[in-house]
Design a protein around this motif. Structure first.
Motif, short mmCIF file in Angstrom:
data_model
loop_
_atom_site.label_atom_id
_atom_site.label_comp_id
_atom_site.label_asym_id
_atom_site.label_seq_id
_atom_site.Cartn_x
_atom_site.Cartn_y
_atom_site.Cartn_z
N MET A 1 -12.37 40.43 41.26
CA MET A 1 -11.57 41.49 40.71
C MET A 1 -11.78 41.53 39.19
SD MET A 1 -7.44 42.08 40.80
CE MET A 1 -7.41 42.06 42.56
N ALA A 2 -11.96 42.73 38.65
CA ALA A 2 -12.18 42.90 37.22
C ALA A 2 -10.96 42.44 36.43
CB ALA A 2 -12.49 44.36 36.90
N LYS A 3 -11.22 41.96 35.22
CA LYS A 3 -10.17 41.52 34.31
C LYS A 3 -10.18 42.42 33.09
CE LYS A 3 -8.76 38.02 36.65
NZ LYS A 3 -7.41 37.86 37.12
N VAL A 4 -9.02 42.90 32.70
CA VAL A 4 -8.88 43.78 31.54
C VAL A 4 -8.01 43.08 30.51
CG1 VAL A 4 -7.93 45.97 30.72
CG2 VAL A 4 -9.11 45.87 32.93
N ILE A 5 -8.42 43.14 29.27
CA ILE A 5 -7.55 42.68 28.19
C ILE A 5 -7.41 43.82 27.18
CG2 ILE A 5 -7.97 40.22 28.49
CD1 ILE A 5 -9.88 40.31 26.14
N ILE A 6 -6.23 43.94 26.65
CA ILE A 6 -5.93 44.94 25.62
C ILE A 6 -5.36 44.17 24.44
CG2 ILE A 6 -4.60 46.99 25.01
CD1 ILE A 6 -4.56 47.61 28.07
N VAL A 7 -6.04 44.26 23.31
CA VAL A 7 -5.67 43.46 22.14
C VAL A 7 -5.27 44.39 21.00
CG1 VAL A 7 -6.47 41.73 20.51
CG2 VAL A 7 -7.38 41.74 22.86
N PRO A 8 -4.00 44.33 20.57
CA PRO A 8 -3.62 45.09 19.37
C PRO A 8 -3.97 44.27 18.13
CG PRO A 8 -1.69 44.02 20.31
CD PRO A 8 -2.86 43.68 21.20
N VAL A 9 -4.54 44.92 17.15
CA VAL A 9 -4.91 44.24 15.90
C VAL A 9 -4.29 45.02 14.74
CG1 VAL A 9 -6.80 43.47 14.43
CG2 VAL A 9 -7.11 43.51 16.92
N GLN A 10 -3.44 44.35 13.98
CA GLN A 10 -2.86 44.96 12.78
C GLN A 10 -3.66 44.49 11.58
OE1 GLN A 10 -0.27 47.16 13.06
NE2 GLN A 10 -0.66 47.64 10.91
N ILE A 11 -4.27 45.43 10.89
CA ILE A 11 -5.15 45.12 9.77
C ILE A 11 -4.39 45.25 8.46
CG2 ILE A 11 -7.31 45.76 8.63
CD1 ILE A 11 -8.02 47.13 11.38
N LYS A 12 -4.60 44.30 7.57
CA LYS A 12 -3.97 44.37 6.25
C LYS A 12 -4.52 45.58 5.50
CE LYS A 12 -3.12 39.48 5.60
NZ LYS A 12 -3.35 38.32 4.74
N PRO A 13 -3.67 46.29 4.78
CA PRO A 13 -4.15 47.43 3.99
C PRO A 13 -5.32 47.01 3.09
CG PRO A 13 -1.76 47.39 4.01
CD PRO A 13 -2.22 46.10 4.66
N GLY A 14 -6.32 47.87 3.04
CA GLY A 14 -7.48 47.61 2.21
C GLY A 14 -8.62 46.89 2.93
N PHE A 15 -8.38 46.43 4.15
CA PHE A 15 -9.40 45.68 4.88
C PHE A 15 -9.91 46.41 6.12
CE2 PHE A 15 -7.28 42.50 2.38
CZ PHE A 15 -8.31 41.68 1.96
N LYS A 16 -9.43 47.60 6.37
CA LYS A 16 -9.77 48.31 7.61
C LYS A 16 -11.28 48.55 7.75
CE LYS A 16 -9.13 52.50 10.20
NZ LYS A 16 -8.67 53.86 10.14
N ASP A 17 -11.91 49.09 6.74
CA ASP A 17 -13.34 49.41 6.85
C ASP A 17 -14.16 48.17 7.16
OD1 ASP A 17 -12.78 52.06 6.33
OD2 ASP A 17 -13.35 51.96 4.21
N ARG A 18 -13.86 47.08 6.49
CA ARG A 18 -14.59 45.84 6.73
C ARG A 18 -14.36 45.34 8.16
NH1 ARG A 18 -13.37 40.93 2.81
NH2 ARG A 18 -13.14 42.73 1.47
N PHE A 19 -13.11 45.40 8.60
CA PHE A 19 -12.80 44.94 9.95
C PHE A 19 -13.50 45.80 11.00
CE2 PHE A 19 -10.49 45.32 13.90
CZ PHE A 19 -10.45 44.00 14.31
N VAL A 20 -13.42 47.12 10.85
CA VAL A 20 -14.03 48.02 11.83
C VAL A 20 -15.54 47.79 11.91
CG1 VAL A 20 -14.51 50.45 12.36
CG2 VAL A 20 -12.18 49.74 11.77
N GLU A 21 -16.18 47.64 10.78
CA GLU A 21 -17.62 47.37 10.78
C GLU A 21 -17.93 46.08 11.55
OE1 GLU A 21 -21.17 46.34 7.60
OE2 GLU A 21 -19.46 47.52 6.92
N ALA A 22 -17.15 45.04 11.30
CA ALA A 22 -17.38 43.76 11.97
C ALA A 22 -17.11 43.84 13.47
CB ALA A 22 -16.51 42.67 11.33
N ILE A 23 -16.05 44.52 13.87
CA ILE A 23 -15.71 44.56 15.29
C ILE A 23 -16.68 45.45 16.06
CG2 ILE A 23 -14.00 46.44 15.30
CD1 ILE A 23 -13.72 43.08 17.15
#
Length: 72
Positions: A1-23
């Motif tokens: 059976m398939a396994k699903v995970i849903i992960v919420p990530v709260q990014i500190k202001p000013g770090f979104k672009d760097r985080f999105v590129e890495a993820i």
């Protein structure tokens, strides 16, 4: 059976672009290198620009465990 995970990530202001590129890189490597990863989506929250949701689908529990223990 398939396994699903849903992960919420709260990014500190000013770090979104760097985080999105890495993820995006991480998601691509996971899909290429882990045969058990069926889907890896990066979703922008509609109400919070600094909240990202990761939606990942793995073939089974073993594939999920492989991902968790990998350095991909």
């Amino acid at each position: 059976m398939a396994k699903v995970i849903i992960v919420p990530v709260q990014i500190k202001p000013g770090f979104k672009d760097r985080f999105v590129e890495a993820i995006i890189g991480h998601a691509g490597r996971t899909l290429r290198n882990e045969a058990g990863c069926l889907r890896f989506e990066i979703i922008q929250d509609g109400n919070d620009p600094n909240r990202i949701w990761l939606y990942e689908v793995y073939r089974d529990e073993e594939a999920l465990e492989t991902h968790v223990s990998s350095s991909t």
